[in-house]
Motif scaffolding. Structure first.
Motif, short mmCIF file in Angstrom:
data_model
loop_
_atom_site.label_atom_id
_atom_site.label_comp_id
_atom_site.label_asym_id
_atom_site.label_seq_id
_atom_site.Cartn_x
_atom_site.Cartn_y
_atom_site.Cartn_z
N ALA A 23 35.45 35.69 31.79
CA ALA A 23 35.48 36.04 30.37
C ALA A 23 35.87 34.63 29.75
CB ALA A 23 36.79 37.00 29.91
N SER A 24 35.31 34.61 28.54
CA SER A 24 35.61 33.15 27.99
C SER A 24 35.60 33.57 26.02
CB SER A 24 34.30 32.07 28.31
OG SER A 24 33.06 32.70 27.72
N GLY A 25 36.17 32.52 25.57
CA GLY A 25 36.17 32.79 23.92
C GLY A 25 37.53 33.08 23.73
N SER A 26 37.74 33.86 22.51
CA SER A 26 39.12 33.83 21.99
C SER A 26 39.76 35.05 22.66
CB SER A 26 38.83 34.30 20.64
OG SER A 26 40.32 34.61 19.93
N ILE A 27 40.70 34.64 23.52
CA ILE A 27 41.32 35.51 24.40
C ILE A 27 42.66 35.19 24.33
CG2 ILE A 27 41.90 36.37 26.96
CD1 ILE A 27 39.01 35.43 27.53
N PHE A 28 43.64 36.46 23.92
CA PHE A 28 45.09 36.26 23.89
C PHE A 28 45.66 36.90 25.12
CE2 PHE A 28 49.11 36.02 22.07
CZ PHE A 28 49.70 37.63 22.38
N LYS A 29 45.14 38.04 25.50
CA LYS A 29 45.49 38.64 26.65
C LYS A 29 44.44 39.86 27.16
CE LYS A 29 49.06 41.73 28.50
NZ LYS A 29 50.41 42.65 28.22
N ILE A 30 44.22 39.81 28.53
CA ILE A 30 43.37 40.70 29.20
C ILE A 30 44.19 41.50 29.94
CG2 ILE A 30 41.39 41.34 30.83
CD1 ILE A 30 40.04 38.53 29.64
N ASN A 31 43.85 43.14 29.62
CA ASN A 31 44.70 43.79 30.14
C ASN A 31 43.69 44.38 31.66
OD1 ASN A 31 46.78 43.94 28.87
ND2 ASN A 31 45.93 45.29 27.22
N ILE A 50 40.70 47.26 37.74
CA ILE A 50 41.99 46.71 38.18
C ILE A 50 42.61 46.08 36.80
CG2 ILE A 50 40.69 44.32 38.36
CD1 ILE A 50 42.70 43.80 40.85
N THR A 51 44.00 46.50 37.01
CA THR A 51 44.81 46.36 35.92
C THR A 51 45.50 44.85 35.99
OG1 THR A 51 46.87 46.98 36.96
CG2 THR A 51 45.74 48.77 35.94
N GLY A 52 46.05 44.45 34.89
CA GLY A 52 46.86 43.03 35.04
C GLY A 52 47.61 42.97 36.12
N ARG A 65 34.54 50.74 50.61
CA ARG A 65 33.21 49.81 50.94
C ARG A 65 33.59 48.52 49.93
NH1 ARG A 65 28.19 51.32 49.72
NH2 ARG A 65 28.91 52.91 48.24
N PHE A 66 33.70 48.85 48.82
CA PHE A 66 34.13 47.67 47.70
C PHE A 66 35.35 47.47 47.22
CE2 PHE A 66 29.84 49.02 45.21
CZ PHE A 66 29.13 48.85 46.27
N THR A 67 35.63 46.09 47.12
CA THR A 67 36.84 45.46 46.84
C THR A 67 36.89 44.95 45.48
OG1 THR A 67 37.39 45.55 49.09
CG2 THR A 67 38.98 44.22 47.57
N ILE A 68 37.81 45.38 44.72
CA ILE A 68 37.86 44.63 43.58
C ILE A 68 38.90 43.63 43.35
CG2 ILE A 68 39.20 46.23 42.09
CD1 ILE A 68 37.54 45.61 39.80
N SER A 69 38.72 42.47 42.75
CA SER A 69 40.02 41.48 42.61
C SER A 69 39.91 40.89 41.24
CB SER A 69 40.08 40.74 43.94
OG SER A 69 38.79 40.01 43.88
N ARG A 70 40.97 39.93 40.95
CA ARG A 70 40.95 39.20 39.76
C ARG A 70 41.57 37.88 39.98
NH1 ARG A 70 43.25 42.78 34.79
NH2 ARG A 70 43.40 40.75 33.66
N ASP A 71 41.11 37.09 39.02
CA ASP A 71 41.89 35.89 39.04
C ASP A 71 42.38 35.71 37.50
OD1 ASP A 71 42.81 33.37 38.58
OD2 ASP A 71 41.25 32.43 40.14
N SER A 72 43.69 36.01 37.31
CA SER A 72 43.94 36.20 35.86
C SER A 72 43.99 34.68 35.04
CB SER A 72 45.37 36.92 35.92
OG SER A 72 45.42 38.21 36.06
N ALA A 73 44.31 33.85 35.95
CA ALA A 73 44.39 32.65 35.29
C ALA A 73 42.95 32.04 34.93
CB ALA A 73 44.90 31.45 36.57
N LYS A 74 42.12 32.47 35.48
CA LYS A 74 40.59 32.40 35.17
C LYS A 74 39.77 33.44 34.26
CE LYS A 74 40.05 29.08 39.19
NZ LYS A 74 38.87 28.79 40.60
#
Length: 119
Positions: A23-31, A50-52, A65-74
């Motif tokens: 995600a890019s652009g004007s982001i204050f917070k992503i939940n 996936i939540t914050g 079979r599937f795994t979701i993950s996130r890098d909140s800093a990115k």
């Protein structure tokens, strides 16, 4: 806010793929961030989200079979797909909800990336 998804492609049944979405652009917070898919002639369905805080939930058809993950800093979400089946063939869309500023909610979608599983 723009979501750029990539990583789709053609894979044989039983194989693996990893999708990513930034995600890019004007982001204050992503939940929450998530992945949906839409197969030909079918409705779009939730694959995983996936939540914050890192709590994840999965569709029953992909659990284990599937795994979701996130890098909140990115502001990036990933979907590791293993043991792919023919029925996993679909266009996969990423989604993010949150706030673009303290007063405006956002609900953004990526452009979709095609995953084709062959026999």
């Amino acid at each position: 806010v723009q979501l750029q998804a990539c990583g789709g492609g053609l894979v044989q049944a039983g194989g693996s793929l990893r999708l990513s979405c930034a995600a890019s652009g004007s982001i204050f917070k992503i939940n929450a961030m998530g992945w949906y898919r839409q197969a030909p002639g079918k409705q779009r369905e939730l694959v995983a989200a996936i939540t914050g805080g890192g709590s994840a939930n999965y569709a029953g058809s992909v659990k284990g079979r599937f795994t979701i993950s996130r890098d909140s800093a990115k502001n990036t979400v990933y979907l590791q797909m293993n043991s792919l089946k023919l029925e996993d063939t679909a266009v996969y869309y990423c989604n993010a909800d949150g706030y673009s500023d303290p007063w405006h909610a956002l609900d953004a979608w990526g452009q979709g990336t095609l995953v084709t599983v062959s026999s």
